[in-house]
Design a protein around this motif. Structure first.
Motif, PDB file in Angstrom:
ATOM      1  N   MET A 169      -5.567 -16.933  23.225  1.00 15.89           N
ATOM      2  CA  MET A 169      -5.233 -16.261  24.084  1.00 15.89           C
ATOM      3  C   MET A 169      -3.490 -16.333  23.767  1.00 15.89           C
ATOM      4  N   ALA A 170      -2.462 -14.984  23.735  1.00 21.28           N
ATOM      5  CA  ALA A 170      -1.183 -15.178  23.011  1.00 21.28           C
ATOM      6  C   ALA A 170      -0.538 -15.476  24.213  1.00 21.28           C
ATOM      7  N   ASP A 171       0.654 -15.769  24.724  1.00 20.22           N
ATOM      8  CA  ASP A 171       1.118 -16.115  25.596  1.00 20.22           C
ATOM      9  C   ASP A 171       2.746 -15.318  25.442  1.00 20.22           C
ATOM     10  N   GLN A 172       1.865 -14.257  26.718  1.00 18.26           N
ATOM     11  CA  GLN A 172       2.349 -12.746  27.238  1.00 18.26           C
ATOM     12  C   GLN A 172       4.490 -12.824  26.670  1.00 18.26           C
ATOM     13  N   LYS A 173       4.767 -13.743  27.449  1.00 17.34           N
ATOM     14  CA  LYS A 173       6.438 -14.267  26.348  1.00 17.34           C
ATOM     15  C   LYS A 173       7.002 -14.135  24.942  1.00 17.34           C
ATOM     16  N   GLY A 174       5.394 -14.834  24.266  1.00 11.71           N
ATOM     17  CA  GLY A 174       5.672 -14.929  22.898  1.00 11.71           C
ATOM     18  C   GLY A 174       5.298 -13.538  22.617  1.00 11.71           C
ATOM     19  N   ASN A 175       4.501 -12.450  23.546  1.00  9.03           N
ATOM     20  CA  ASN A 175       4.367 -11.427  22.131  1.00  9.03           C
ATOM     21  C   ASN A 175       4.701 -10.059  22.186  1.00  9.03           C
ATOM     22  N   GLU A 176       6.121 -10.341  22.501  1.00  5.56           N
ATOM     23  CA  GLU A 176       7.702  -8.942  22.575  1.00  5.56           C
ATOM     24  C   GLU A 176       7.692  -8.692  21.368  1.00  5.56           C
ATOM     25  N   MET A 177       7.400  -9.349  20.440  1.00  3.28           N
ATOM     26  CA  MET A 177       8.037  -8.773  18.764  1.00  3.28           C
ATOM     27  C   MET A 177       6.521  -7.710  18.244  1.00  3.28           C
ATOM     28  N   VAL A 178       5.547  -7.930  18.757  1.00  4.30           N
ATOM     29  CA  VAL A 178       4.182  -7.339  18.511  1.00  4.30           C
ATOM     30  C   VAL A 178       4.167  -5.936  19.509  1.00  4.30           C
ATOM     31  N   SER A 179       4.021  -6.122  20.331  1.00  6.90           N
ATOM     32  CA  SER A 179       4.174  -5.098  21.448  1.00  6.90           C
ATOM     33  C   SER A 179       5.252  -4.608  21.205  1.00  6.90           C
ATOM     34  N   THR A 180       6.285  -4.418  20.920  1.00 12.59           N
ATOM     35  CA  THR A 180       7.408  -3.851  20.104  1.00 12.59           C
ATOM     36  C   THR A 180       6.784  -2.694  18.254  1.00 12.59           C
ATOM     37  N   LEU A 181       6.451  -3.685  18.226  1.00  7.11           N
ATOM     38  CA  LEU A 181       5.787  -3.532  17.026  1.00  7.11           C
ATOM     39  C   LEU A 181       4.594  -1.961  17.200  1.00  7.11           C
ATOM     40  N   ALA A 182       3.990  -2.284  18.166  1.00  2.00           N
ATOM     41  CA  ALA A 182       2.375  -1.273  18.822  1.00  2.00           C
ATOM     42  C   ALA A 182       3.267  -0.362  19.162  1.00  2.00           C
ATOM     43  N   ILE A 183       3.693  -0.058  19.965  1.00  5.55           N
ATOM     44  CA  ILE A 183       5.179   0.882  20.779  1.00  5.55           C
ATOM     45  C   ILE A 183       5.764   1.680  19.902  1.00  5.55           C
ATOM     46  N   VAL A 184       6.006   1.457  18.840  1.00  2.00           N
ATOM     47  CA  VAL A 184       6.677   1.581  17.635  1.00  2.00           C
ATOM     48  C   VAL A 184       5.485   2.417  16.766  1.00  2.00           C
ATOM     49  N   GLY A 185       4.267   2.003  16.787  1.00  2.00           N
ATOM     50  CA  GLY A 185       2.889   2.288  15.875  1.00  2.00           C
ATOM     51  C   GLY A 185       2.900   3.665  15.988  1.00  2.00           C
ATOM     52  N   ILE A 186       2.584   4.069  17.549  1.00  2.00           N
ATOM     53  CA  ILE A 186       2.015   5.477  18.343  1.00  2.00           C
ATOM     54  C   ILE A 186       3.088   6.486  17.219  1.00  2.00           C
ATOM     55  N   ASN A 187       4.013   6.224  17.614  1.00  2.00           N
ATOM     56  CA  ASN A 187       4.764   7.583  16.493  1.00  2.00           C
ATOM     57  C   ASN A 187       5.027   7.340  15.449  1.00  2.00           C
ATOM     58  N   ARG A 188       4.551   6.363  14.482  1.00  2.00           N
ATOM     59  CA  ARG A 188       4.460   6.321  13.084  1.00  2.00           C
ATOM     60  C   ARG A 188       3.554   7.294  12.737  1.00  2.00           C
ATOM     61  N   GLY A 189       3.717   7.935  10.899  1.00  2.00           N
ATOM     62  CA  GLY A 189       2.461   9.406  10.659  1.00  2.00           C
ATOM     63  C   GLY A 189       1.941   7.984  10.496  1.00  2.00           C
ATOM     64  N   ASP A 190       1.836   7.229   9.699  1.00  2.00           N
ATOM     65  CA  ASP A 190       1.144   5.899   9.159  1.00  2.00           C
ATOM     66  C   ASP A 190       1.114   4.431   8.972  1.00  2.00           C
ATOM     67  N   MET A 191       0.273   3.384   9.022  1.00  2.00           N
ATOM     68  CA  MET A 191       0.386   2.947   9.356  1.00  2.00           C
ATOM     69  C   MET A 191       1.432   1.107   8.134  1.00  2.00           C
ATOM     70  N   PHE A 192       2.167   0.758   8.387  1.00  2.00           N
ATOM     71  CA  PHE A 192       3.141   0.078   8.120  1.00  2.00           C
ATOM     72  C   PHE A 192       2.806  -1.493   7.494  1.00  2.00           C
ATOM     73  N   LYS A 193       3.261  -1.507   6.604  1.00  2.00           N
ATOM     74  CA  LYS A 193       2.550  -2.774   6.396  1.00  2.00           C
ATOM     75  C   LYS A 193       3.602  -3.774   5.409  1.00  2.00           C
ATOM     76  N   ALA A 194       3.999  -4.819   5.660  1.00  2.00           N
ATOM     77  CA  ALA A 194       5.700  -5.377   4.784  1.00  2.00           C
ATOM     78  C   ALA A 194       4.997  -7.224   4.878  1.00  2.00           C
ATOM     79  N   CYS A 195       4.958  -7.187   3.357  1.00  2.00           N
ATOM     80  CA  CYS A 195       4.269  -8.488   2.718  1.00  2.00           C
ATOM     81  C   CYS A 195       5.405  -9.303   2.094  1.00  2.00           C
TER      82      CYS A 195
END
Length: 157
Positions: free
Chosen positions: A131-157
């Protein structure tokens, strides 16, 4: 050196994974028939090595997060890394966390997705769900929110 309360609270935003492990933190969000997910892969030193953000087809937030787990495993495999230890996948949803640990609790509508996840886990090797620490999930929650408005999946590695 004495830290202010703001500095101390920012230190708890992310914690180092256990020694020798990679850590993939994932999150999914659904809002009014649109859904997005995000994830960040960090190495033992806490350095972000990969991330994803984008829309995902799902009926509810828990299904979105299951999809995020699949995307995280798929992204890791696409990188071609050989993992000598375990991968930690941190999940924000307690329901999805329980589904990952106990296959008897999984809804029938997600059985195919969990079969696909199982195949990915077999390719990765050792995977540990936490289980993720809720405070530790801020970056990925932001990526998820931004992801709603994206046209396609962005992946970077």
């Amino acid at each position: 050196m004495k830290l202010s309360s703001k500095e101390r609270s920012s230190l708890s935003i992310w914690r180092l994974p256990l020694q020798g492990y990679l850590n993939f933190n994932v999150f999914g969000i659904e809002n009014e028939e649109v859904a997005g997910c995000g994830g960040v892969l960090r190495d033992m030193e806490g350095v972000a090595r990969a991330l994803f953000s984008g829309p995902i087809a799902a009926n509810d937030a828990d299904s979105v997060e299951v999809g995020a787990v699949f995307i995280a495993l798929d992204l890791l495999l696409s990188m071609g890394w050989k993992i000598n230890s375990s991968l930690i996948v941190e999940i924000g949803s307690k329901m999805v966390y329980n589904w990952c640990l106990n296959k008897d609790m999984r809804p029938w509508s997600l059985q195919i997705t969990f079969s696909d996840i199982k195949r990915k886990i077999e390719q990765v090797g050792s995977v540990v769900f936490l289980m993720a620490d809720q405070k530790g999930n801020e970056m990925v929650s932001t990526l998820a929110i931004v992801g709603i408005n994206r046209g396609d999946m962005f992946k970077a590695c």
